[in-house]
Design an enzyme around this catalytic site. Structure first.
Site, PDB file in Angstrom:
ATOM      1  N   ASP A 332       0.859  -1.166   0.000  1.00  0.00           N
ATOM      2  CA  ASP A 332       0.000   0.000   0.000  1.00  0.00           C
ATOM      3  C   ASP A 332       0.904   1.227   0.000  1.00  0.00           C
ATOM      4  O   ASP A 332       2.049   1.170   0.432  1.00  0.00           O
ATOM      5  CB  ASP A 332      -0.900  -0.009   1.246  1.00  0.00           C
ATOM      6  CG  ASP A 332      -1.952   1.091   1.205  1.00  0.00           C
ATOM      7  OD1 ASP A 332      -2.053   1.762   0.160  1.00  0.00           O
ATOM      8  OD2 ASP A 332      -2.654   1.269   2.207  1.00  0.00           O
ATOM      9  N   ASP A 642      -3.347  -3.492   6.185  1.00  0.00           N
ATOM     10  CA  ASP A 642      -3.631  -3.028   7.544  1.00  0.00           C
ATOM     11  C   ASP A 642      -5.108  -3.054   7.892  1.00  0.00           C
ATOM     12  O   ASP A 642      -5.471  -2.908   9.055  1.00  0.00           O
ATOM     13  CB  ASP A 642      -3.078  -1.611   7.755  1.00  0.00           C
ATOM     14  CG  ASP A 642      -3.625  -0.617   6.726  1.00  0.00           C
ATOM     15  OD1 ASP A 642      -4.520  -0.993   5.937  1.00  0.00           O
ATOM     16  OD2 ASP A 642      -3.160   0.532   6.711  1.00  0.00           O
ATOM     17  N   ASP A 646      -8.231  -6.568   4.232  1.00  0.00           N
ATOM     18  CA  ASP A 646      -6.969  -7.067   3.677  1.00  0.00           C
ATOM     19  C   ASP A 646      -6.680  -8.497   4.107  1.00  0.00           C
ATOM     20  O   ASP A 646      -5.784  -9.142   3.559  1.00  0.00           O
ATOM     21  CB  ASP A 646      -5.796  -6.172   4.121  1.00  0.00           C
ATOM     22  CG  ASP A 646      -5.854  -4.788   3.497  1.00  0.00           C
ATOM     23  OD1 ASP A 646      -6.355  -4.696   2.362  1.00  0.00           O
ATOM     24  OD2 ASP A 646      -5.410  -3.826   4.138  1.00  0.00           O
TER      25      ASP A 646
END
Length: 912
Positions: A332, A642, A646
């Site tokens: 990310d 996070d 996910d």
């Protein structure tokens, strides 16, 4: 300390009855005095698991190794024949092996367990009317706990409030679908899986938010009852250790066949059956790498500790090896690649552009009218109405706060929300003042599924404020405010052009909207903001890339590891950040949006996963698709995450990596590794350590097995030629256990080699013995055979003392091993570079030199101490004999260099 009663009637009682029975208050929670008293009564909120296997059983299991069966059996037969000294020595060596294995496994288990405890689970509680973030272990019965999406339920709770709350209770009930929760009391006989007004410890919030009162902690929880039957243990099994076990079983069969062959052929050539049994035992013992299991365990444990020092905590041991094979890292943008310290720089509201000065979260800075040539500074009194509403929306539709510590400002909560508060306060607006004047009545928390947050405020008129992604808000807006604050028709195309311009500068763009409602409305739901929103404006914020992350991305690419950005940001923002960080393929920065992926079939998604370097506005299900697509192409994938959504992608990835600081509990539980600093550079460091672990294991194998090979060849050929054995079984055990471990363990501490991160990733399917490694072992084994056999025959012919001849052969072998050890170590590489003039000094290698010194001292005792002479049938050597034993060090030098050319010890193990 009191033991909590496990009442099953909490679900059948009303909320008020539960609150009163626990002496708590729904609006303010417990007081500090209440908490202190209950700590004394109930203790910490920690599960007491069933103790693992007792120490004596774990010690006995050390003997449960195929190769040790041979040693135990050999000792038994020696005892049966009356050779009790030999029997006790063999059993003693076996015992030493078990002790070493037990101690090292205990250390490794302890290290992993302590690292796991270092990552604490936190929860939000209401105490004395204030929300506090505390470790879950500090909870006591009666605490009021607030739940949000991604949280791990810290104790058994009776729910008091629920807003679209869904909890995954699969670990407790086996139900795979998250359970929708409510607060109404239920019949007494309601089964556990259907108690929808309860939230149980160990389950995860997958959606919505709620509030509950703690009714049970620690082992009084439902999960606590199950934990009593769960062993408190750490699994040290990895793909490498399983390969070694398979190798050991295969080697066991080969040894038994060769030993039987030696025994039968020796008898056929006229040897006595006692002598031939000694030869068979010696052959069996010589072929077993007794020290290797201990070295494998030590090396893995050292790797785990090294990674922890570099901010990567290993939760699952196989991740250590997988990191060394990683071919793709999917990350990310926010937090790992960037500083995660947002600052608003540009605002678009009412058709006007505004610039913002000042960095960080402090109130220092100004807002100026970028479209005005004078660029006059604006304060609260002269803010254009639409700009004011855009800023107010950002500060009220917000769950974070700014905190000043000395001269420094920080954010308690989300960095993006902190930036919105900071920019509003630069304009003279006060979060506390606005919250007091327009108190919040209800809220819809941010969920990645909807990509927005909304709050309802008691104002004149009553107002809903919404912030979120541009795509999510625009389709719900029908109007927008002009520069004077008047509602006009929505110009979606103009807004999209503004977004593209901001995103092209690498800014993260958030949209803001509002909707007035009647005074009769006291709550909001998603249907209330499905349409008729009024667009207020855009705020573009910068999140600068971490300098160390840029270097880490380059290091990964140099190591043959692709880096891909998978983010929820706008595609233009993601492309700009990727360009600055060098995240690209040979074709440049190739980006795909979630909408594009949604229109692709499986084949197209697989191609996009390989070709793309940036994936923007990606849904959670698409993250999972991308991981699977990359794996289908043979990649070993490391995936960061996070959020609660996910978790599926983290579980599917070969190495799931969660954020230790900002990640949700759901993500942490799904991951194999945690980043304590949420920094991409720590991933690169962990990959480097993973490669170093495997490199050091290969060095250990390359060092140990040639000795076994040389010993086995010596004994086999001597027996077939009906010659006296140059080395006895007990002497073999000494070499393979005592000498080998003292010289091999230092290899586990070897630092990374130069060029390690310039090599391609290792193939995870390669065998334990690659063709190149096998050729290396064969070359050095032949040298060792010639050395042992040749020196023994010469010494026996010149001295006439077989004990002296055997002792000289062993000491010569150890001397040559010292040269070989240095040749495969970093010290050898440093010496070579120093000789060639590429280094000004030889780097210190204290652990390696300590191992060599220990081996030399032990070998002196082995030959010069009378006790050792009796046990191992050795003889004291003279100074001249010692000098002769050192001569083989010279021919070992070219042999070691040749072996390094066949199989470079500091290069990739991939055979070409």
């Amino acid at each position: 300390m009191l033991v909590q009663s496990r009442s099953h009637s909490h679900h059948a009682s009303t909320s008020q009855e539960i609150i009163e029975s626990l002496g708590s208050r729904a609006e303010s929670g417990l007081t500090a005095e209440d908490v202190a008293q209950r700590y004394e009564q109930y203790g910490w909120n920690e599960l007491q698991l069933k103790p693992g296997k007792p120490a004596w059983l774990r010690f006995l299991l050390q003997f449960n190794q195929p190769l040790l069966y041979i040693l135990i059996l050999a000792g038994a037969v020696k005892a049966f024949l009356g050779s009790w000294t030999n029997a006790w020595v063999i059993w003693g060596v076996t015992l030493i092996n078990a002790i070493i294995g037990y101690v090292q496994e205990a250390k490794a288990e302890g290290a992993i367990a302590s690292l796991a405890k270092a990552v604490t689970t936190e929860t939000t509680v209401l105490r004395e009317g204030q929300p506090l973030r505390i470790p879950s272990r500090d909870l006591v019965p009666g605490d009021i706990v607030m739940l949000a999406s991604g949280d791990k339920v810290p104790a058994d709770l009776r729910l008091l409030r629920s807003r679209n709350l869904q909890i995954d209770e699969s670990a407790l009930t086996g139900e795979s679908v998250p359970v929708e929760k409510s607060v109404q009391e239920l019949p007494e006989d309601t089964p556990l899986a259907e108690r929808c007004n309860m939230a149980y410890a160990g389950s995860f919030v997958t959606f919505g938010q709620g509030q509950g009162i703690v009714v049970a902690t620690a082992n009084a929880t439902e999960m606590g009852q199950i934990s009593r039957s769960m062993e408190n243990s750490v699994n040290l099994s990895t793909p490498l250790t399983r390969k070694f076990e398979k190798f050991s079983r295969t080697l066991l069969y080969v040894i038994l066949v060769l030993a039987a062959f030696t025994f039968v052929v020796g008898l056929g050539r006229g040897g006595s059956w006692i002598d031939m049994f000694e030869a068979a035992v010696a052959l069996a013992v010589s072929a077993i790498p007794e020290g290797l299991p201990a070295v494998v365990t030590i090396t893995l444990a050292i790797g785990v500790n090294r990674m922890a020092k570099r901010n990567a905590i290993i939760r699952k041991l196989p991740a250590v090896e997988a990191l060394g094979s990683a071919t793709v890292v999917c990350s990310d943008k926010t937090g790992t690649l960037t500083e995660n310290q947002m600052t608003v720089q540009v605002i678009y509201a009412g058709g006007q552009h505004y610039s913002v000065s000042g960095g960080g979260y402090g109130p220092n800075g100004n807002i100026t009218h970028a479209d005005n040539a004078q660029e006059s500074m604006l304060d609260a009194a002269e803010l254009p109405p639409t700009l004011a509403q855009c800023l107010i929306s950002g500060i009220l539709c917000n769950d974070s706060q700014l905190k000043q510590t000395g001269a420094d400002w920080g954010v308690v909560g989300d960095p993006t929300e902190g930036a919105l508060i900071a920019v509003a306060e630069k304009a003279g607006l006060s979060q506390a003042g606005l919250a007091s004047a327009t108190p919040r009545m209800d809220a819809i928390p941010f969920e990645s599924e909807y990509q927005y947050m909304a709050t309802l405020h008691d104002a004149q008129p009553r107002m809903i404020y919404v912030k979120g992604s541009v795509e999510a808000l625009l389709r719900r807006c029908t109007q927008m405010l002009d520069a004077q604050g008047q509602a006009i028709a929505l110009d979606a195309d103009r807004i999209k052009r503004e977004v593209d311009e901001m995103a092209g500068q690498g800014l993260r763009v958030l949209a803001f909207a509002q909707k007035s409602v009647t005074v009769q409305q006291h709550a909001i739901d998603h249907e209330d903001i499905a349409t008729d929103l009024v667009f207020l404006g855009l705020q573009g914020m910068i999140d600068p890339p971490r300098p160390e992350a840029i270097a880490a991305v380059h290091a990964c690419q140099s190591a043959g590891i692709q880096v891909k950005m998978i983010t929820g940001d706008h595609i233009a923002t993601a492309q700009a950040i990727a360009q600055r960080m060098g995240i690209q393929t040979k074709s440049g920065v190739v980006a795909f949006a979630g909408q594009q992926l949604a229109q692709m079939n499986e084949s197209e998604i697989r191609n996009a996963a390989i070709e793309g370097s940036v994936f923007a506005r990606v849904a959670p299900a698409q993250k999972l698709q991308l991981v699977e697509a990359l794996q289908d192409k043979g990649n070993i994938v490391a995936m960061t995450g996070d959020g609660v959504n996910d978790a599926p992608a983290l579980k599917q990835a070969d190495i799931g990596i969660a954020m230790g600081k900002g990640g949700t509990e759901v993500a942490r539980e799904s991951a194999a590794m945690l980043l304590t600093d949420d920094n991409f550079a720590s991933i690169e460091a962990a990959v480097e350590e993973g490669r170093t672990v495997y490199q050091n294991l290969r060095k250990a194998i390359a060092f140990l097995l040639p000795v076994n090979g040389g010993e086995s060849m010596t004994i086999l050929i001597s027996a077939l030629l009906a010659r006296a054995l140059p080395i006895l079984s007990l002497q073999v055990l000494w070499l393979n256990m005592i000498n080998s471990i003292s010289m091999t363990v230092p290899l586990a501490f070897e630092p990374k080699s130069q060029g390690l991160m310039q090599q391609p990733p290792r193939n995870p399917n390669e065998p334990l013995l690659t063709p190149r490694l096998f050729r290396r072992i064969l070359v050095v084994s032949v040298f060792n055979w010639i050395l042992i056999f040749g020196l023994f025959e010469w010494a026996q012919a010149t001295t006439g003392d077989i004990a002296v001849a055997r002792t000289m052969a062993i000491q010569a072998l150890v001397a040559a091993r010292i040269v070989y050890l240095i040749s495969i170590s970093q010290l050898g590489a440093n010496i070579g570079q120093f000789i060639l003039g590429r280094r000004k000094a030889i780097a210190n290698a204290p652990i390696l030199l300590l191992g060599i010194a220990a081996a030399i001292i032990l070998q002196v005792l082995f030959s010069q101490w009378s006790v050792m002479n009796t046990l191992f049938e050795t003889a004291p050597l003279t100074w001249n004999q010692w000098l002769i034993c050192l001569l083989p060090m010279l021919p070992m030098i070219p042999t070691a260099l040749w072996a390094n050319k066949i199989d470079p010890p500091r290069a990739s193990s991939t055979d070409g």
